[in-house]
Design an enzyme around this catalytic site. Structure first.
Site, PDB file in Angstrom:
ATOM      1  N   GLU A   1       0.769  -1.306  -0.128  1.00 53.41           N
ATOM      2  CA  GLU A   1      -0.136  -0.180   0.128  1.00 53.41           C
ATOM      3  C   GLU A   1       0.922   0.890   0.291  1.00 53.41           C
ATOM      4  O   GLU A   1       0.566   2.343  -0.685  1.00 53.41           O
ATOM      5  CB  GLU A   1      -1.215  -0.085   1.470  1.00 53.41           C
ATOM      6  CG  GLU A   1      -1.949  -1.410   1.516  1.00 53.41           C
ATOM      7  CD  GLU A   1      -1.812  -2.767   1.652  1.00 53.41           C
ATOM      8  OE1 GLU A   1      -2.793  -3.617   1.880  1.00 53.41           O
ATOM      9  OE2 GLU A   1      -0.419  -2.430   1.735  1.00 53.41           O
TER      10      GLU A   1
ATOM     11  N   PHE B   1     -11.081  -7.034  14.089  1.00 49.90           N
ATOM     12  CA  PHE B   1     -10.317  -7.592  12.889  1.00 49.90           C
ATOM     13  C   PHE B   1     -10.139  -6.443  12.254  1.00 49.90           C
ATOM     14  O   PHE B   1     -11.313  -5.861  11.210  1.00 49.90           O
ATOM     15  CB  PHE B   1     -10.845  -8.921  12.949  1.00 49.90           C
ATOM     16  CG  PHE B   1      -9.696  -9.439  11.728  1.00 49.90           C
ATOM     17  CD1 PHE B   1      -8.215  -9.863  11.792  1.00 49.90           C
ATOM     18  CD2 PHE B   1      -9.840  -9.528  10.376  1.00 49.90           C
ATOM     19  CE1 PHE B   1      -7.262 -10.218  11.332  1.00 49.90           C
ATOM     20  CE2 PHE B   1      -8.328  -9.868   9.478  1.00 49.90           C
ATOM     21  CZ  PHE B   1      -7.708 -10.190  10.064  1.00 49.90           C
ATOM     22  N   GLN B   2      -8.398  -6.415  12.023  1.00 48.66           N
ATOM     23  CA  GLN B   2      -8.653  -4.653  11.092  1.00 48.66           C
ATOM     24  C   GLN B   2      -9.063  -3.437  11.319  1.00 48.66           C
ATOM     25  O   GLN B   2      -9.235  -3.104  10.481  1.00 48.66           O
ATOM     26  CB  GLN B   2      -8.120  -5.871   9.925  1.00 48.66           C
ATOM     27  CG  GLN B   2      -7.070  -6.377   9.575  1.00 48.66           C
ATOM     28  CD  GLN B   2      -7.261  -6.682   7.908  1.00 48.66           C
ATOM     29  OE1 GLN B   2      -8.020  -6.747   6.894  1.00 48.66           O
ATOM     30  NE2 GLN B   2      -6.313  -7.611   7.221  1.00 48.66           N
TER      31      GLN B   2
ATOM     32  N   LYS C   1     -17.119  -1.383   5.281  1.00 47.33           N
ATOM     33  CA  LYS C   1     -17.403  -2.259   4.755  1.00 47.33           C
ATOM     34  C   LYS C   1     -19.245  -1.986   4.346  1.00 47.33           C
ATOM     35  O   LYS C   1     -19.577  -2.319   2.939  1.00 47.33           O
ATOM     36  CB  LYS C   1     -17.272  -3.545   4.829  1.00 47.33           C
ATOM     37  CG  LYS C   1     -17.447  -4.196   3.711  1.00 47.33           C
ATOM     38  CD  LYS C   1     -16.954  -5.707   4.218  1.00 47.33           C
ATOM     39  CE  LYS C   1     -17.434  -6.754   3.407  1.00 47.33           C
ATOM     40  NZ  LYS C   1     -16.529  -8.661   3.237  1.00 47.33           N
TER      41      LYS C   1
ATOM     42  N   MET D   1      24.033  10.067   2.838  1.00 49.00           N
ATOM     43  CA  MET D   1      24.223  11.507   2.930  1.00 49.00           C
ATOM     44  C   MET D   1      24.184  11.068   4.725  1.00 49.00           C
ATOM     45  O   MET D   1      25.352  12.321   5.127  1.00 49.00           O
ATOM     46  CB  MET D   1      22.775  11.872   2.553  1.00 49.00           C
ATOM     47  CG  MET D   1      22.632  13.568   3.065  1.00 49.00           C
ATOM     48  SD  MET D   1      22.778  14.307   1.601  1.00 49.00           S
ATOM     49  CE  MET D   1      24.763  15.029   2.336  1.00 49.00           C
TER      50      MET D   1
END
Length: 554
Positions: A51, A113-114, A163, A468
């Site tokens: 993602e 969940f999630q 959802k 760097m």
């Protein structure tokens, strides 16, 4: 007409002119992905490996086009994986709409969940965010998200959709995209005041930033620069607004910018800042930045005025609107003595890198790539030494041709951004400039380019260290190389081949020219592993908190 929430989402995306989205599916966005499947002829979905890659790709798409980028993720870890990409877009004022799924409304607040409160997590790094609890509100909420992302100072907006909302049905009423509100007129007295200040100046300088690129105002700025004969210098976010060949352009300003530009700002009696925010990478010491100048600040965001630097006067305005409004009031002028002084500084003080004898130097890599890829090529960088070398030597002459994470400094940004730029501009060559440190962050997205046959050319400046940070350790930490020599054993040619791409190992300029020639023929991704010296430094350099008196040039 009746539609469910997922269908409404697709319809609004089409309304807003969106033809491409980047994302990764999951349980909470299954309904959305079903709608995307059924509307594949209207909206192209690009499946990334992660993602974060989707968020950077949406960002790169926006930077390459000026349009709004869109990314989609499922709830929980899918949503939190977007956070770095959202923050990157926020710091650089990039229009993006991030759409996240969430658990059903009846499960919110139950540690389901999630489940994660992504609106709360992203509140400090978005212009605005929304949680949609009712399908009747979905269409207008999405439209408002796009309006906010593109209005005033652009930035990312997040829309979180449970959802059950994506499945619920309601009446859908089509609507046209919001018309951009016209800029309010700038008071004539203010325009006359600024024109008079410029006319009275003996040593004027224009310092401009990403706001000029966002407003697509390069031609307007050039008209002012030439009419008033004012030398100008730019931030990294404004590369390409005015061609480097313009005699009045002094090039890059800041910690690793041109020494002559830093001296010009130090000695200026008037400094007109347009679309820039006096960040610590430019105003390294705010107490000594343009100490002799009347500072005029033009920015679309009122919060930036007097935030880092106190100014003499200011106008809150889009850069293009301001420039077009001011130009009629500005009188033609000449500053021959001032320009001669700057030219003397250029010849005496500006850093000129030397070509390597038995090794490739970074400026040679960037210069050859720019020459072979042509003036229309897009450079997309990761973050580190290679980013600064690319900024110094890429020679871009138009906006949307240099894509980099300026504000957040996100290692791993470059490959996702390259994908977004290549998908947005399939007829252009996209060069991904990276290093072994940055490339390891998100090299998984190489599989995405292979899957979609994207001809991205990765130039990996490989010094086998974290360059760097190591440079700072060399200069300021008595060469205590703590954790900057990671001892990676990665074979980048084999890695590229394992993903299905082409790889080259390069140690000479002849080998680099051959690799670039072959890469430019291909229709898929290429990785060119270019070996450089770990002791190469980005020069010149003003140390943090330093001034022009502290510039390191060798």
């Amino acid at each position: 007409m009746k539609k469910n929430g997922s269908e409404i989402l697709v319809e609004v995306l089409v309304e807003q002119g969106i033809d491409t989205v980047f994302g990764y599916p999951g349980g909470s966005v299954l309904n959305i992905y079903d709608a995307l499947y059924l509307n594949a002829d209207r909206i192209r979905h690009i499946l990334t490996a992660h993602e974060q890659g989707a968020s950077h790709a949406a960002d790169g798409y926006a930077r390459a086009t000026g349009k709004t980028g869109v990314c989609i993720a499922t709830s929980g870890p899918g949503a939190t994986n977007l956070v770095t990409g959202i923050a990157t877009a926020y710091m650089d004022s990039i229009p993006m709409v991030a759409i996240t799924g969430n658990v059903g409304t009846s499960l919110i607040g139950r540690d389901s969940f999630q489940e994660v409160y992504i609106a709360g997590i992203t509140m400090p790094i978005t212009k605005h965010n929304f949680v949609v609890r009712n399908v009747e509100e979905l269409a207008d909420t999405l439209r408002e998200a796009f309006r906010i992302a593109n209005s005033d100072r652009p930035g990312p907006v997040l829309v979180d959709i449970p959802k059950d909302v994506t499945a619920a049905v309601c009446e859908y009423v089509p609507a046209a995209p919001a018309v951009k509100v016209e800029e309010p007129e700038i008071p004539e007295a203010k325009l006359r005041e600024i024109a008079e200040i410029l006319a009275s100046a003996e040593r004027p300088v224009i310092y401009y930033g990403g706001g000029v690129a966002t407003a697509d105002a390069g031609k307007d700025l050039l008209a002012l620069v030439q009419k008033a004969d004012i030398p100008c210098t730019h931030t990294m976010m404004a590369i390409g607004c005015i061609p480097d060949a313009e005699p009045l352009s002094m090039g890059l300003i800041g910690m690793h910018g041109k020494v002559s530009a830093s001296w010009a700002i130090d000695k200026a009696d008037v400094l007109l800042s347009i679309g820039a925010r006096f960040s610590d990478r430019v105003a390294t010491n705010t107490n000594r930045f343009a100490p002799n100048a009347k500072i005029i600040h033009i920015d679309i965001d009122a919060a930036e005025i007097n935030k880092n630097i106190g100014v003499y006067c200011a106008v809150v305005s889009d850069a293009g609107h301001f420039l077009r409004s001011l130009l009629p009031y500005v009188q033609p002028a000449k500053h021959d003595a001032w320009r001669a002084q700057i030219e003397e500084w250029r010849k005496k003080l500006d850093y000129i890198p030397k070509d390597g004898v038995d090794r490739i130097c970074p400026h040679q890599v960037i210069g050859l790539a720019a020459e072979m890829a042509g003036p229309d090529a897009i450079f997309a960088t990761d973050v580190g030494q290679h980013q600064l070398w690319a900024a110094q030597y890429c020679g871009r002459n138009a906006i949307h041709q240099f894509i980099t994470s300026g504000g957040l400094g996100t290692m791993g940004f470059g490959y996702g951004a390259s994908m977004g730029a290549q998908i947005a501009c399939p007829d252009k060559t996209v060069l991904h400039i990276t290093s072994d440190g940055s490339f390891h962050m998100n090299l998984n997205e190489l599989c995405t380019s292979v899957s979609y046959n994207l001809p991205i050319i990765t130039l990996l400046l490989n010094n086998e260290v974290l360059g760097m940070v190591r440079q700072w350790q060399t200069m300021f930490y008595e060469k205590h190389y703590a954790a900057t020599d990671p001892h990676r054993k990665t074979d980048y040619v084999k890695l590229a081949e394992a993903f299905g791409a082409r790889g080259f190992h390069v140690e000479t300029m002849e080998e680099l020219r051959h690799a670039m020639t072959e890469a430019l023929k291909r229709t898929g991704p290429v990785v060119i592993d270019v070996r450089i010296d770990p002791d190469e430094r980005v020069l010149p350099m003003i140390p943090a908190g330093g001034t022009v008196d502290d510039i390191v040039s060798g």
